[in-house]
Design an enzyme around this catalytic site. Structure first.
Site, short mmCIF file in Angstrom:
data_model
loop_
_atom_site.label_atom_id
_atom_site.label_comp_id
_atom_site.label_asym_id
_atom_site.label_seq_id
_atom_site.Cartn_x
_atom_site.Cartn_y
_atom_site.Cartn_z
N GLY A 77 3.46 2.16 10.69
CA GLY A 77 4.30 3.35 10.46
C GLY A 77 5.18 3.53 11.75
N ASN A 128 0.93 -1.14 0.00
CA ASN A 128 -0.03 -0.02 0.00
C ASN A 128 0.88 1.09 0.00
OD1 ASN A 128 -1.57 2.10 0.64
ND2 ASN A 128 -2.33 1.19 2.87
N GLU A 186 -6.36 4.81 8.21
CA GLU A 186 -6.12 6.25 7.90
C GLU A 186 -7.35 6.85 7.13
OE1 GLU A 186 -2.54 5.51 5.88
OE2 GLU A 186 -1.70 5.04 7.56
N SER A 237 3.89 -2.45 10.10
CA SER A 237 5.29 -2.37 10.24
C SER A 237 6.20 -3.75 9.89
CB SER A 237 5.84 -2.36 11.81
OG SER A 237 5.47 -0.66 12.07
N GLU A 244 -4.90 -4.90 11.07
CA GLU A 244 -3.88 -3.93 11.01
C GLU A 244 -3.83 -3.26 12.27
OE1 GLU A 244 -2.09 -2.77 6.86
OE2 GLU A 244 -3.76 -1.70 7.29
N HIS A 275 -9.16 1.29 5.34
CA HIS A 275 -7.73 1.19 5.99
C HIS A 275 -7.94 2.30 7.09
CE1 HIS A 275 -3.74 2.40 6.73
NE2 HIS A 275 -3.27 1.47 6.14
N LYS A 299 0.02 4.23 -0.22
CA LYS A 299 -0.47 5.62 0.35
C LYS A 299 -0.27 6.61 -0.40
CE LYS A 299 0.13 3.10 4.64
NZ LYS A 299 0.43 3.32 6.23
#
Ligand code: PGA
Length: 252
Positions: A176, A12, A102, A214, A170, A100, A14
């Site tokens: 991240g 991904n 985010e 990660s 996730e 996701h 992003k």
């Protein structure tokens, strides 16, 4: 992992990637994957929508496919700035990530929104990657499993099958940050998701459940060996072929 669950290693990107550099990266990845005579996993890159068509073309004939990172629930219409699944498909996408964390955090997407988007993905014949995961506060409050159950149950599209739907677990706090849950934690959550799916669909045992957060070359083998982990959703370490390949290489 049962033979019926072919692993998926998905990148991904992003909001990263401009045309020239991205083409070099996908060509490098495609060249590495093409050297494998009978790939044992699916390899996917979800770039920004602006790059989909070029990257799809560059990967033709290789085991690498491309997908979208998000979509609108409607087929078309007055939704400035949004993108439909038909547009993603038209640009060469085979998959689309939905829900996701985010998107859930930055755009206030609810489980209901995620479900509608996933249903739009299925309507166009693409594969939905439905993301779930707890925040640090939820984990510390001991509510991880109930949060995940709620997300799985309410984000899963109607008509979900092991062919058209993938789940990605996730943990939000692992995305991240360089932090990952313990192998035991991953195993517990993935087993829990599998059991939730069993109550919701007929072929739950064949649904791929990815781990994300990660994942990198140095921890991929350990994470991919966990029971009920059927691949990875990778952010930062998918941006270059050099970083992504060691992860793909664990399964391919
Ligand atoms: P990360 O992102 O690999 O950079 O932690 C994972 C994701 O958000 O899919």
């Amino acid at each position: 992992m049962p033979e019926t669950r072919r692993p998926l290693i998905a990148g991904n990107w992003k909001m990263n990637g401009l045309a020239d550099e991205s083409l070099l990266q996908i060509k490098d990845l495609a060249a590495r994957a093409s050297k494998i005579s009978a790939p044992a996993c699916d390899v996917l890159i979800c770039p920004p929508a602006t790059l989909l068509r070029d990257l799809a073309k560059a990967a033709v004939g290789s085991p690498v496919t491309v997908g979208g990172q998000d979509c609108h629930a409607n087929g078309k219409g007055a939704h400035t700035g949004d993108i439909s699944v038909a547009m993603l498909k038209d640009s060469g996408a085979h998959y689309c990530i939905v829900g996701h964390s985010e998107r859930r955090a930055d755009h206030g997407e609810t489980n209901e929104d995620v479900k509608s988007k996933a249903e739009a993905v299925l309507r166009e014949g693409l594969i939905a990657i439905v993301c779930v995961g707890e925040t640090l506060a939820e984990r510390e409050a001991g509510t991880t499993l109930s949060v995940i159950s709620d997300q799985v149950k309410n984000s899963l599209p109607l008509g979900a099958t092991a062919v058209n739907t993938v789940i990605a677990y996730e943990p939000v706090w692992a995305i991240g940050t360089g932090k990952t849950p313990t192998v035991l934690d991953v195993q517990t959550v993935h087993a829990h998701i599998r059991s939730d799916l069993t109550g919701l669909m007929n072929d739950a045992n064949r649904v791929r459940i990815l781990y994300g957060g990660s994942v990198k070359g140095s921890n991929a083998a350990e994470l991919m060996a966990v029971e009920n982990v059927d691949g990875a959703l990778v952010g930062g370490a998918s941006l270059t072929a050099e970083d992504f390949w060691p992860i793909v290489n664990v399964c391919i």
